[in-house]
Write an enzyme that holds these catalytic residues in place. Structure first.
Site, PDB file in Angstrom:
ATOM      1  N   GLY A  16      11.539   2.754  -2.069  1.00  0.00           N
ATOM      2  CA  GLY A  16      10.375   2.737  -1.177  1.00  0.00           C
ATOM      3  C   GLY A  16      10.826   2.743   0.280  1.00  0.00           C
ATOM      4  N   GLY A  17      11.962   3.393   0.537  1.00  0.00           N
ATOM      5  CA  GLY A  17      12.554   3.350   1.877  1.00  0.00           C
ATOM      6  C   GLY A  17      11.947   4.327   2.877  1.00  0.00           C
ATOM      7  N   TYR A 149       2.287 -15.126  -3.166  1.00  0.00           N
ATOM      8  CA  TYR A 149       1.444 -15.514  -4.308  1.00  0.00           C
ATOM      9  C   TYR A 149       2.142 -15.287  -5.660  1.00  0.00           C
ATOM     10  CZ  TYR A 149       0.026 -10.567  -4.298  1.00  0.00           C
ATOM     11  OH  TYR A 149       0.026  -9.199  -4.323  1.00  0.00           O
TER      12      TYR A 149
END
Ligand code: COA
Length: 285
Positions: A16-17, A149
């Site tokens: 996801g760069g 979370y």
């Protein structure tokens, strides 16, 4: 930022760069001397980012197409990574998928899509790279980006919360098991950091960002540069004794939400004067 050349001679692989936080971490790693390899589904976006970062830092950035949900795609990407840059010293599992939705609206495919990207995607990348590193007799620093979370759970993002909790269990487990191969595994849990990818899915109307800021004691959202500084530290030799750590980075949001009385910050000094008198009056009763 760490000293320049901290990552000189090192290879960093960032999923996801091409955009958002991944692009931010790649930019900082590249500034610090790393040869970076970025992956995502969109090769055109990756190539644009790679060129932009290289022109800024002068260091090589390679772009490799990879859908982390697809084990074959991951296998091919890892082969290509090793061909173009060699075995990585740093692996950052940053690719993610998420959207807010009441859970009763989720189809099985919606659940599968998010958990495939987040949990299975991280597992495919980590196992594939890890096996290659073991064969080559080489260590590395692995980092996963989760969320605050992952620890508390959260409604309206249940697939993401479940998958990110799984990623944390995976990284703690591997820190225990693969330390003997010279691998370290750490996790950063960011609070809200404004990127187009995340906010278009988590705050599509732009209504929630204001609320978020009111519960962050530091008084603002985080920045991509801030997470990049922590990520590069954890993946550098300065952190060689840090493994199995889960580090929250959220301007204090998590503890603010957990603390029962923290909303009293809205009480004015005049109101405190009145309440103090009332409290003192009850002394001894
Ligand atoms: N509410 C409820 N269900 C939704 C939804 C929403 N807002 N968005 C997608 N879905 C469901 C789809 O309906 C589909 O299920 P179905 O086949 O039963 O109808 C399933 O999720 C997959 O959606 P699709 O759009 O086909 O998936 P995709 O592979 O094209 O995209 C996403 C994956 C949905 C995660 C997309 O948002 C994405 O590509 N995200 C990547 C980046 C990202 O999420 N960044 C934020 C990280 S914090």
């Amino acid at each position: 930022m760490l000293p320049l050349n901290t990552f000189k001679g090192k290879v960093a692989f960032i999923t996801g760069g091409g955009t958002g936080l991944g692009k931010g971490m790649t930019t900082t790693l590249s500034m610090l001397g790393a040869e970076c390899v970025i992956s995502s589904r969109k090769l055109d976006v990756l190539k644009e980012t790679a060129n932009e970062i290289t022109s800024q830092t002068g260091n090589k950035v390679h772009a490799i197409q990879c859908d982390v949900r697809d084990a074959d795609s991951v296998k091919n990407a890892v082969t290509e990574l090793i061909q173009v840059a060699g075995h990585p010293d740093v692996v950052i599992n940053n690719a993610a998928g998420n959207f807010i939705s009441p859970s009763e609206r989720l189809s099985a495919n919606a659940w599968r899509t998010i958990t495939d990207i987040v949990l299975n995607g991280t597992a495919y990348i980590t196992l594939e790279v890890g096996k290659e590193l073991i064969k080559a007799g080489k260590g590395a620093a692995f980092l996963a980006i989760t969320t605050i979370y992952a620890e508390s759970g959260s409604g309206f993002v249940v697939p993401s919360a479940s998958a990110k909790a799984g990623v944390e269990a995976m990284y703690k487990s591997l820190a225990g098991e693969w330390g003997r191969y010279g691998m370290r595994f750490n996790v950063i849990q960011p609070g809200p950091i404004k990127t187009k990818g995340a906010f278009s899915r988590l705050d599509p109307t732009g209504e929630f960002a204001g609320d978020m800021v009111t519960r962050i004691p530091c008084g603002r959202l985080g920045t991509a540069g801030e997470i990049a500084n922590l990520a590069t530290y954890l993946c550098s030799d300065y952190a060689n004794w840090v493994s199995g750590a889960i580090i929250r980075m959220d301007g204090g949001e998590y503890v603010f939400m957990a603390g029962e009385f923290n909303n009293l910050k809205k009480v004015t000094n005049n109101q405190w004067d009145i309440m103090e008198k009332l409290i003192r009056k009850t002394k001894g009763s």
